[in-house]
Design an enzyme around this catalytic site. Structure first.
Site, PDB file in Angstrom:
ATOM      1  N   ASP A  39       0.549  -0.860  -0.114  1.00 53.29           N
ATOM      2  CA  ASP A  39      -0.163   0.145   0.327  1.00 53.29           C
ATOM      3  C   ASP A  39       0.761   1.361   0.105  1.00 53.29           C
ATOM      4  OD1 ASP A  39      -2.451   1.297  -0.275  1.00 53.29           O
ATOM      5  OD2 ASP A  39      -2.365   1.549   1.705  1.00 53.29           O
ATOM      6  N   HIS A  92      -3.181   0.277  12.085  1.00 56.78           N
ATOM      7  CA  HIS A  92      -2.385  -1.097  11.932  1.00 56.78           C
ATOM      8  C   HIS A  92      -0.738  -2.047  11.667  1.00 56.78           C
ATOM      9  CE1 HIS A  92      -3.711   0.418   7.941  1.00 56.78           C
ATOM     10  NE2 HIS A  92      -2.333   0.856   7.878  1.00 56.78           N
ATOM     11  N   LEU A 113      -2.267  10.633  12.165  1.00 55.67           N
ATOM     12  CA  LEU A 113      -2.884   9.275  12.718  1.00 55.67           C
ATOM     13  C   LEU A 113      -3.749   9.004  11.572  1.00 55.67           C
ATOM     14  CD1 LEU A 113      -4.190   9.957  15.964  1.00 55.67           C
ATOM     15  CD2 LEU A 113      -2.329   9.292  15.100  1.00 55.67           C
ATOM     16  N   ASP A 114      -3.210   8.049  10.262  1.00 56.34           N
ATOM     17  CA  ASP A 114      -4.593   7.455   9.587  1.00 56.34           C
ATOM     18  C   ASP A 114      -4.873   6.485  10.209  1.00 56.34           C
ATOM     19  OD1 ASP A 114      -4.197   6.928   6.342  1.00 56.34           O
ATOM     20  OD2 ASP A 114      -3.674   5.084   7.449  1.00 56.34           O
ATOM     21  N   GLU A 128      -7.203  11.296  10.522  1.00 55.91           N
ATOM     22  CA  GLU A 128      -7.980  11.362   9.411  1.00 55.91           C
ATOM     23  C   GLU A 128      -8.912  10.582   9.420  1.00 55.91           C
ATOM     24  OE1 GLU A 128      -7.803   8.883   5.604  1.00 55.91           O
ATOM     25  OE2 GLU A 128      -6.687   8.295   7.979  1.00 55.91           O
ATOM     26  N   HIS A 139      -3.548  11.505  -1.710  1.00 58.96           N
ATOM     27  CA  HIS A 139      -2.793  10.248  -2.652  1.00 58.96           C
ATOM     28  C   HIS A 139      -3.748   9.669  -2.783  1.00 58.96           C
ATOM     29  CE1 HIS A 139      -2.507   9.076   1.977  1.00 58.96           C
ATOM     30  NE2 HIS A 139      -3.384   7.566   1.209  1.00 58.96           N
ATOM     31  N   ASP A 140      -4.963   9.322  -2.287  1.00 58.75           N
ATOM     32  CA  ASP A 140      -6.396   8.569  -1.938  1.00 58.75           C
ATOM     33  C   ASP A 140      -7.317   9.608  -3.511  1.00 58.75           C
ATOM     34  OD1 ASP A 140      -5.853   7.205  -0.692  1.00 58.75           O
ATOM     35  OD2 ASP A 140      -6.227   7.247   1.060  1.00 58.75           O
ATOM     36  N   TYR A 186     -16.312   5.190  -2.985  1.00 59.12           N
ATOM     37  CA  TYR A 186     -16.368   6.671  -1.929  1.00 59.12           C
ATOM     38  C   TYR A 186     -15.163   7.058  -2.756  1.00 59.12           C
ATOM     39  CZ  TYR A 186     -20.362   4.480   0.810  1.00 59.12           C
ATOM     40  OH  TYR A 186     -22.022   3.605   1.056  1.00 59.12           O
ATOM     41  N   GLN A 187     -14.708   6.966  -3.326  1.00 50.93           N
ATOM     42  CA  GLN A 187     -13.509   7.921  -3.884  1.00 50.93           C
ATOM     43  C   GLN A 187     -13.301   7.563  -5.143  1.00 50.93           C
ATOM     44  OE1 GLN A 187      -9.921   6.952  -1.563  1.00 50.93           O
ATOM     45  NE2 GLN A 187     -10.659   8.492  -0.063  1.00 50.93           N
ATOM     46  N   ARG A 233      -6.088   3.561  -7.979  1.00 53.61           N
ATOM     47  CA  ARG A 233      -5.638   4.977  -6.997  1.00 53.61           C
ATOM     48  C   ARG A 233      -3.501   5.506  -8.020  1.00 53.61           C
ATOM     49  NH1 ARG A 233      -5.329   4.805  -0.965  1.00 53.61           N
ATOM     50  NH2 ARG A 233      -4.850   1.734  -1.440  1.00 53.61           N
TER      51      ARG A 233
END
Length: 482
Positions: free
Chosen positions: A49, A87, A192-193, A234, A291-292, A337-338, A392
């Site tokens: 990722d 994670h 904080l992702d 985030e 980046h998304d 949703y993106q 992406r």
């Protein structure tokens, strides 16, 4: 370095040149004075990722450089680092030790084991249906232990991203040690992702679980406050959640702005954008691109469902080289949703419309963040998209130093640089914000710094894409030309 009210660049370590040393040269050369801060997307060794499956927070991936390179950047720019509080990599020493030693591993409590979490070791269908999830099934992957046994562990995203149990003392210590280490290397703000996924609780949707989520946010903030380091949670969700977080005096993201600006530019109507600017948090970072993909869920109830759908359809109709299939499972898209597209291409690679979008961002409440592809008004990278079949990647072009030199000569990029330098240097943006709707197609935004005697004013017509920027310095008017 303290956070400055100046634009922040978002970039990977190897996207503006090959590594961190190249990035520093580019910032000092072609991009000089355009940004005051840099969000360096995850630069740790990672197994997937594009860095968001970190193996070890104590190291910089050698392909990018080392901690000296990071610290060198921190001398001239305020820096944002990522911490994936939800994670850790499946190839991290922590998870590998767990697979080797199972219950005897000192890291066994880092992970959420189905056999311990669910009363019968498995969720009921009712439990599964309730979970806010990224997969069409219960979120797990199989852990295969050295002794030949197997069990399910919680896994929200990719199989390389194993969820952490943020409730255990083992994980608290892990968070503490790693955040304190990042603090030593020049971070001004830590993002904080995926934080809203971190707390899991039976009987909830396991997303932004209250009141547990507040303890999980306060813990890192209290750890970092003595060093003067902020945290940025985030989250892509309903705008009221951002308002709720902002009310606790955290920085938040304005993820609603991208779709609202597109709606205004496509329709010519300013009412929805003006309404949002009136009510949005003030302590925030604004985005048009990251980046998304371009987030859609963030504008629920700020646009009607019909307006959201019309904006989405207009993007596919008016955008350049963008197709619906790029945002589907066929291109490994996890999030329906993106929309996968560069912001420049979302506006049909139209220079005037794009520049107005950036002007609106720079005048909106908050600190503007600009993604590296957006900084160079980059078009959709169909070649990278098709070679990787990763949706992406349409917005993740790799620029070499020579290409950057060419791109910065384009008039639209030169105009954008002038805009950013104005935004970074005018004391007006430290003043009071006001916005008004002049007519259906026209808005006026003013920033008034009474202490400095400076006002910056934008008047923009979204239908014909024209705008005027005026700076008043102690009553004298200056027209800012881009």
């Amino acid at each position: 370095m303290k956070i400055k009210n100046q634009a922040m660049l978002i970039t990977y370590s190897d996207s503006l040149g090959k590594n961190l040393k190249d990035l520093k040269k580019v910032l000092e050369g072609s991009l000089k004075d355009t940004v005051g801060g840099v969000h360096i997307l995850p630069f740790f060794p990672s197994s997937g990722d594009r860095g968001f499956a970190p193996m070890d927070y104590t190291k910089v991936d050698p392909a990018f450089g080392d901690w000296e390179d990071i610290e060198a950047l921190s001398k001239d720019y305020y820096l944002m680092f990522d911490f994936m509080i939800n994670h850790i990599s499946a190839k991290s020493p922590y998870f590998l030790d767990f697979l080797e030693k199972k219950d005897a591993s000192k890291y066994a409590d880092l992970f959420i084991r189905y056999k311990n979490f669910w009363p019968n070791g498995e969720p009921s269908q009712e439990d599964v249906d309730l979970i806010y999830k990224r997969k069409p099934r219960a979120p797990y992957r199989i852990a295969r232990f050295a002794d030949g046994s197997e069990e399910k562990v919680w896994c929200t995203f990719d199989e390389q991203q194993i969820d952490l149990d943020v409730t255990t003392e083992t994980t608290r210590q892990f968070i503490k040690e790693n955040l304190e280490n990042l603090a030593k290397h020049g971070a001004s703000i830590i993002r904080l992702d995926a934080f809203a996924y971190a707390n899991k609780k039976i009987g909830t949707n396991c997303f932004f679980v209250e009141p547990d989520i507040w303890d999980m946010l306060h813990f890192p903030r209290n750890l970092l406050a003595p060093q003067g380091i902020e945290i940025l949670p985030e989250i892509h969700e309903h705008y009221t959640i951002q308002q709720k977080i902002a009310a606790q005096d955290y920085y938040v993201y304005d993820f609603a702005l991208p779709m609202l600006v597109l709606h205004a530019l496509y329709s010519g109507n300013v009412n929805r954008l003006v309404h949002w600017m009136e009510i949005c948090p003030r302590k925030q970072f604004t985005t048009l691109d990251t980046h998304d993909g371009i987030g859609v869920v963030d504008v629920k109830d700020l646009l009607t469902d019909e307006e959201t759908e019309a904006t989405r359809e207009a993007l596919y109709a008016q955008g350049a080289n963008v197709k619906k299939i790029y945002s589907t499972e066929a291109y490994n898209n996890l999030d329906i949703y993106q929309i996968n597209c560069t912001y420049y291409s979302a506006l049909g690679n139209n220079d005037q419309a794009y520049l107005l979008a950036r002007v609106l961002q720079c005048f909106a409440p908050g600190i503007p963040q600009i993604y590296y592809v957006g900084l160079l008004a980059g078009e959709n990278d169909i070649e990278l998209l098709e070679s990787s079949k990763e949706g992406r990647n349409i917005n993740r072009h790799y620029y070499d130093v020579d290409e950057i030199e060419r791109e910065v000569q384009r008039p639209v990029v030169q105009s954008l640089f002038k805009l950013l330098k104005f935004r970074n240097n005018s004391p007006a943006f430290d003043g009071e914000f006001a916005v008004q709707m002049m007519d259906a197609h026209t808005l006026r935004i003013a920033w008034d710094n009474q202490d400095a005697g400076i006002v910056a004013q934008l008047t923009a017509n979204l239908k014909d894409k024209t705008f005027e920027i005026i700076e008043r310095v102690e009553g004298e008017e200056l027209h800012i030309s881009l």
